[in-house]
Motif scaffolding. Structure first.
Motif, PDB file in Angstrom:
ATOM      1  N   GLY A  20       0.455  -1.348   0.096  1.00  0.00           N
ATOM      2  CA  GLY A  20      -0.494   0.056   0.279  1.00  0.00           C
ATOM      3  C   GLY A  20       0.729   1.585   0.014  1.00  0.00           C
ATOM      4  N   VAL A  21       2.196   1.144   0.392  1.00  0.00           N
ATOM      5  CA  VAL A  21       2.572   2.340   1.080  1.00  0.00           C
ATOM      6  C   VAL A  21       3.728   3.171  -0.825  1.00  0.00           C
ATOM      7  N   ILE A  22       3.945   1.897  -1.344  1.00  0.00           N
ATOM      8  CA  ILE A  22       4.764   1.639  -2.460  1.00  0.00           C
ATOM      9  C   ILE A  22       3.588   1.785  -3.526  1.00  0.00           C
ATOM     10  N   GLU A  23       2.534   1.571  -4.102  1.00  0.00           N
ATOM     11  CA  GLU A  23       1.747   2.292  -4.182  1.00  0.00           C
ATOM     12  C   GLU A  23       1.311   3.502  -4.306  1.00  0.00           C
TER      13      GLU A  23
ATOM     14  N   ILE B 222      11.420   3.046   0.279  1.00  0.00           N
ATOM     15  CA  ILE B 222      10.356   3.553  -0.494  1.00  0.00           C
ATOM     16  C   ILE B 222      11.086   4.285  -1.685  1.00  0.00           C
ATOM     17  N   ARG B 223      12.132   5.357  -1.602  1.00  0.00           N
ATOM     18  CA  ARG B 223      12.109   5.710  -2.680  1.00  0.00           C
ATOM     19  C   ARG B 223      13.450   4.861  -3.811  1.00  0.00           C
ATOM     20  N   PHE B 224      14.025   4.245  -3.291  1.00  0.00           N
ATOM     21  CA  PHE B 224      14.771   3.169  -3.749  1.00  0.00           C
ATOM     22  C   PHE B 224      13.958   1.853  -4.121  1.00  0.00           C
ATOM     23  N   CYS B 225      13.227   1.675  -4.105  1.00  0.00           N
ATOM     24  CA  CYS B 225      11.571   1.254  -4.908  1.00  0.00           C
ATOM     25  C   CYS B 225      10.792   1.315  -5.732  1.00  0.00           C
ATOM     26  N   THR B 226      11.066   2.874  -5.842  1.00  0.00           N
ATOM     27  CA  THR B 226       9.918   3.675  -6.441  1.00  0.00           C
ATOM     28  C   THR B 226      11.474   3.692  -7.938  1.00  0.00           C
ATOM     29  N   ARG B 227      12.378   2.988  -8.096  1.00  0.00           N
ATOM     30  CA  ARG B 227      13.153   4.320  -8.692  1.00  0.00           C
ATOM     31  C   ARG B 227      12.876   4.092 -10.390  1.00  0.00           C
ATOM     32  N   VAL B 228      12.379   3.180 -10.935  1.00  0.00           N
ATOM     33  CA  VAL B 228      11.417   3.599 -12.023  1.00  0.00           C
ATOM     34  C   VAL B 228      10.970   5.330 -12.125  1.00  0.00           C
ATOM     35  N   TYR B 229      10.217   4.968 -11.488  1.00  0.00           N
ATOM     36  CA  TYR B 229       9.268   6.490 -11.099  1.00  0.00           C
ATOM     37  C   TYR B 229      10.214   6.820 -10.959  1.00  0.00           C
ATOM     38  N   GLU B 230      11.035   7.572 -10.854  1.00  0.00           N
ATOM     39  CA  GLU B 230      11.441   8.772 -10.310  1.00  0.00           C
ATOM     40  C   GLU B 230      10.835   9.529  -9.168  1.00  0.00           C
ATOM     41  N   TRP B 231      11.143   9.168  -6.917  1.00  0.00           N
ATOM     42  CA  TRP B 231      10.490   9.850  -7.219  1.00  0.00           C
ATOM     43  C   TRP B 231      11.217  11.410  -7.143  1.00  0.00           C
TER      44      TRP B 231
ATOM     45  N   GLU C 159      17.956 -14.956   6.617  1.00  0.00           N
ATOM     46  CA  GLU C 159      18.072 -16.149   5.685  1.00  0.00           C
ATOM     47  C   GLU C 159      17.261 -15.298   4.826  1.00  0.00           C
ATOM     48  N   TRP C 160      15.833 -14.419   5.239  1.00  0.00           N
ATOM     49  CA  TRP C 160      14.740 -14.480   4.275  1.00  0.00           C
ATOM     50  C   TRP C 160      14.965 -13.663   2.963  1.00  0.00           C
ATOM     51  N   TRP C 161      15.954 -12.568   3.033  1.00  0.00           N
ATOM     52  CA  TRP C 161      15.510 -11.701   2.599  1.00  0.00           C
ATOM     53  C   TRP C 161      16.265 -11.819   1.131  1.00  0.00           C
ATOM     54  N   ASP C 162      15.535 -11.371   0.008  1.00  0.00           N
ATOM     55  CA  ASP C 162      16.285 -11.721  -0.663  1.00  0.00           C
ATOM     56  C   ASP C 162      15.917  -9.851  -1.983  1.00  0.00           C
ATOM     57  N   GLN C 163      17.138  -9.607  -2.238  1.00  0.00           N
ATOM     58  CA  GLN C 163      16.499  -8.029  -2.218  1.00  0.00           C
ATOM     59  C   GLN C 163      16.631  -7.909  -3.982  1.00  0.00           C
ATOM     60  N   ASP C 164      16.910  -8.981  -4.778  1.00  0.00           N
ATOM     61  CA  ASP C 164      17.826  -9.057  -5.809  1.00  0.00           C
ATOM     62  C   ASP C 164      15.641  -9.379  -6.995  1.00  0.00           C
ATOM     63  N   ALA C 165      15.184 -10.908  -6.024  1.00  0.00           N
ATOM     64  CA  ALA C 165      14.287 -10.660  -5.875  1.00  0.00           C
ATOM     65  C   ALA C 165      13.099  -9.892  -5.944  1.00  0.00           C
ATOM     66  N   VAL C 166      12.915  -9.069  -4.715  1.00  0.00           N
ATOM     67  CA  VAL C 166      12.169  -7.800  -4.049  1.00  0.00           C
ATOM     68  C   VAL C 166      12.556  -7.105  -5.804  1.00  0.00           C
ATOM     69  N   MET C 167      13.285  -6.246  -5.417  1.00  0.00           N
ATOM     70  CA  MET C 167      13.511  -5.301  -6.786  1.00  0.00           C
ATOM     71  C   MET C 167      12.426  -5.776  -7.954  1.00  0.00           C
ATOM     72  N   ALA C 168      12.695  -6.867  -8.776  1.00  0.00           N
ATOM     73  CA  ALA C 168      12.087  -7.123 -10.018  1.00  0.00           C
ATOM     74  C   ALA C 168      11.174  -7.257  -9.465  1.00  0.00           C
ATOM     75  N   VAL C 169      10.275  -7.956  -8.197  1.00  0.00           N
ATOM     76  CA  VAL C 169       8.859  -7.236  -8.369  1.00  0.00           C
ATOM     77  C   VAL C 169       8.320  -5.325  -8.253  1.00  0.00           C
TER      78      VAL C 169
ATOM     79  N   CYS D 284       6.184  -0.930 -10.973  1.00  0.00           N
ATOM     80  CA  CYS D 284       6.517   0.978 -11.203  1.00  0.00           C
ATOM     81  C   CYS D 284       6.917   1.256 -13.147  1.00  0.00           C
ATOM     82  N   GLU D 285       7.531   0.126 -13.481  1.00  0.00           N
ATOM     83  CA  GLU D 285       7.488   0.730 -15.268  1.00  0.00           C
ATOM     84  C   GLU D 285       5.423  -0.219 -15.587  1.00  0.00           C
ATOM     85  N   LYS D 286       5.096  -0.415 -14.800  1.00  0.00           N
ATOM     86  CA  LYS D 286       3.277  -0.622 -15.452  1.00  0.00           C
ATOM     87  C   LYS D 286       2.907   0.301 -15.083  1.00  0.00           C
TER      88      LYS D 286
END
Length: 235
Positions: free
Chosen positions: A15-18, A44-53, A171-181, A186-188
């Motif tokens: 929801g925050v990303i949205e 949040i700013r990094f997760c929306t890097r495609v959008y460029e806050w 151990e559960w953290w996978d940054q590459d997989a998260v950023m792919a999502v 963001c591209e959509k």
């Protein structure tokens, strides 16, 4: 990035990303720990890097400026310590994100994603983290830089002699997989931006006129949902 996933549930993060993808959205992070405010805002700013806050961005707001900054008319991401929460009244359609208790307060939930798209994003983030990650609160190294009377550095360090304890990714953290999502979403959204802007603006006006004085919780924590004064989170 991963400390944000310790503080908020995946639906709340979605929801925050949205909200961050909505050009007119205002996001206020609240925590007792200034370091966590900075990590949350940067994540949040990094997760929306495609959008460029490009809106107002103040990860840690000084107490004297809190009241003025939250009333800014444009989009913003602000971080305000919990001790300053009584100094201002947030706009009713802003997102007030309590990082210490895992809940988001707003009278106007984000509408950039359709329900099906939102559910798919939640599912993909859950898969990227190899299952649901229950929030455990602000990590200890962000609560105190000198926990146990010694400095525990984060990230890569060079040790000249002996061993030094450092903060490690869970151990559960996978940054590459998260950023792919995140990048995919963001591209959509970028391709649908004009349509989203129009819908978001219209809905904000409609909800604002109907519920100006009615605070509503959205995607609350279990702790908040047991409070009789709060509506239970939607399933």
């Amino acid at each position: 990035m991963w400390p944000l996933f310790c503080c908020l549930s995946i639906p709340n993060i979605t929801g925050v990303i949205e909200a961050a993808l909505s050009p007119t959205r205002q996001i206020i992070f609240v925590s007792h720990y200034p370091a966590m405010l900075t990590v949350a805002a940067e994540t949040i700013r990094f997760c929306t890097r495609v959008y460029e806050w490009s809106g107002l961005y103040v990860p840690v707001v000084h107490a004297r400026h809190a009241r003025d900054l939250v009333q800014e008319p444009g989009p913003y991401i602000l971080g305000i310590t919990a001790e300053c929460r009584s100094l201002f009244t947030a706009p009713s359609d802003a997102l007030v994100v309590d990082l210490d208790r895992n809940f988001v307060l707003t009278s106007s939930p984000p509408t950039a994603l359709k329900p099906g798209q939102r559910n798919k994003m939640i599912q993909r983030l859950t898969q990227a983290l190899h299952g649901d990650v229950p929030p455990t609160g602000v990590p200890q190294h962000l609560r105190s830089a000198y926990g146990g009377g010694k400095l525990v550095p984060a990230g890569q360090i060079i040790v000249m002699r002996g061993e030094v304890e450092s903060v490690q990714d869970p151990e559960w953290w996978d940054q590459d997989a998260v950023m792919a999502v995140m990048d995919h979403v963001c591209e959509k959204m970028v391709t649908l931006l004009p349509h989203s802007v129009w819908n978001d603006t219209a809905l904000r006006c409609e909800i604002g006129s109907q519920h100006r004085n009615q605070g509503r919780f959205w995607w609350c924590s279990e702790e908040a949902s047991h409070d009789e004064s709060l509506p239970a989170p939607s399933k």
